[in-house]
Design a protein around this motif. Sequence first.
Motif, short mmCIF file in Angstrom:
data_model
loop_
_atom_site.label_atom_id
_atom_site.label_comp_id
_atom_site.label_asym_id
_atom_site.label_seq_id
_atom_site.Cartn_x
_atom_site.Cartn_y
_atom_site.Cartn_z
N PRO A 95 92.81 34.08 0.35
CA PRO A 95 91.71 33.00 0.69
C PRO A 95 92.62 31.91 1.26
CG PRO A 95 91.72 33.97 -1.63
CD PRO A 95 93.04 34.60 -0.91
N ILE A 96 92.05 31.45 2.36
CA ILE A 96 92.56 30.30 3.19
C ILE A 96 92.80 29.02 2.36
CG2 ILE A 96 91.96 28.63 5.34
CD1 ILE A 96 90.78 31.12 6.55
N ASP A 97 92.12 28.69 1.38
CA ASP A 97 92.35 27.43 0.69
C ASP A 97 93.62 27.51 -0.34
OD1 ASP A 97 90.84 29.08 -1.01
OD2 ASP A 97 89.34 27.63 -1.25
N GLU A 98 94.11 28.79 -0.33
CA GLU A 98 95.05 28.86 -1.18
C GLU A 98 96.48 29.03 -0.29
OE1 GLU A 98 94.66 32.42 -3.58
OE2 GLU A 98 92.93 31.70 -4.53
N LEU A 99 96.26 29.05 0.75
CA LEU A 99 97.66 29.12 1.75
C LEU A 99 98.18 27.73 2.00
CD1 LEU A 99 96.18 31.82 4.27
CD2 LEU A 99 98.05 31.99 2.51
N PRO A 100 99.40 27.50 2.28
CA PRO A 100 100.01 26.26 2.65
C PRO A 100 99.30 25.92 3.96
CG PRO A 100 101.73 27.98 2.81
CD PRO A 100 100.58 28.60 2.41
N GLU A 101 99.49 24.35 4.08
CA GLU A 101 99.13 23.98 5.48
C GLU A 101 99.84 24.39 6.50
OE1 GLU A 101 98.38 19.61 7.29
OE2 GLU A 101 98.04 19.91 5.02
N GLY A 102 99.43 24.87 7.49
CA GLY A 102 100.21 25.41 8.70
C GLY A 102 100.46 26.94 8.79
N HIS A 103 99.65 27.57 7.67
CA HIS A 103 100.14 28.94 7.41
C HIS A 103 99.67 29.67 8.83
CE1 HIS A 103 99.80 33.13 5.89
NE2 HIS A 103 98.87 33.01 6.34
N THR A 104 100.56 30.48 9.62
CA THR A 104 100.28 31.32 10.53
C THR A 104 101.22 32.74 10.44
OG1 THR A 104 102.40 30.45 11.84
CG2 THR A 104 100.20 29.42 12.09
N HIS A 105 100.73 33.52 11.40
CA HIS A 105 101.30 34.86 11.50
C HIS A 105 101.75 35.04 12.92
CE1 HIS A 105 100.12 36.16 7.37
NE2 HIS A 105 99.01 35.46 7.84
N GLU A 106 102.92 35.54 13.11
CA GLU A 106 103.49 35.57 14.29
C GLU A 106 102.92 36.89 14.80
OE1 GLU A 106 107.64 36.63 16.65
OE2 GLU A 106 107.84 35.68 14.79
N GLN A 107 102.19 36.74 15.98
CA GLN A 107 101.35 37.90 16.57
C GLN A 107 102.42 38.37 17.78
OE1 GLN A 107 97.36 37.05 16.89
NE2 GLN A 107 97.12 36.61 15.06
N LEU A 108 102.77 39.49 17.79
CA LEU A 108 103.33 40.16 18.93
C LEU A 108 102.52 41.00 19.57
CD1 LEU A 108 107.12 40.71 17.69
CD2 LEU A 108 106.16 38.95 19.28
N ASP A 109 102.28 40.81 21.04
CA ASP A 109 101.62 41.83 21.81
C ASP A 109 102.43 43.09 21.79
OD1 ASP A 109 100.60 43.42 23.99
OD2 ASP A 109 99.83 41.36 24.78
#
Length: 188
Positions: free
Chosen positions: A160-174
Motif C-alpha cells: 500500500p502506497i500510504d505505508e511506504l516511505p516518502e520517495g519510495h521508488t524502484h530502479e527500472q532497467l530496460d
Amino acid sequence: MPHQPQHPHLDPRSPLVLETRDLPRRPGALHAVRRSVPAPEDLGLELIGVPQGAELDLQLRMESVSEGVLVSGTVTGPLVGECGRCLRPISDTLDVPIQEFYAYEHSTTDETTDEDEVGRLQGDLIDLEPALRDAVVLSLAANPVCREDCPGLCPECGTPIDELPEGHTHEQLDPRWAALSQIKTSEE
C-alpha cells in the motif's frame, strides 16, 4: 385471457415472504412491517456485499393501492468487502431504500404489463427477495474504496502506497540495456 406465469409456491414462514391477509384491499390501507431476517446467499458484488446469514433489519410499509400492494421502506445491515485500490478490508453499514409494487392476481395490471415488469402477489403472499436483492446490489459501488483518497498499491512491489516511505521508488532497467549496466558495475 393473458398467460398466467407459473411461480414456485411461496412458504409464508420464509423470512422474506410478506403476508398481506390482514391488509384490507382498499386503497390507502397501511400495514407496517418490522423484522430482522438473515441475508440470502450472494447478496452483493465481487468486491463487496452483505455476508450470507448476516442480520438485515427491514422497516417496511405495505400500502394497498387500486391494483395491488406498494411495499416501501429501508433495509439496514452489515456490509463487508475489499478496497478495489489497496485490497484492505472494508466494513460498513448498508442503509438502502426499497420500493416495489406487487400487483394483485387477475388485476388489470396482468393485462397491461409484461410478466417481469412488476412484482406479483401469489395469493396473499409477496416474495420480497428479488426487490431486496435489486435494491441492495444496485446501491453498491462496483469498485469500492476504503476511503476516497486511497492511493492504492505500488505497481512494482504491491505494498500500500500510504505505508511506504516518502520517495519510495524502484530502479527500472530496460532489459535491452541490461548488458551495459553490468559493464558499468564492473568498472566501478
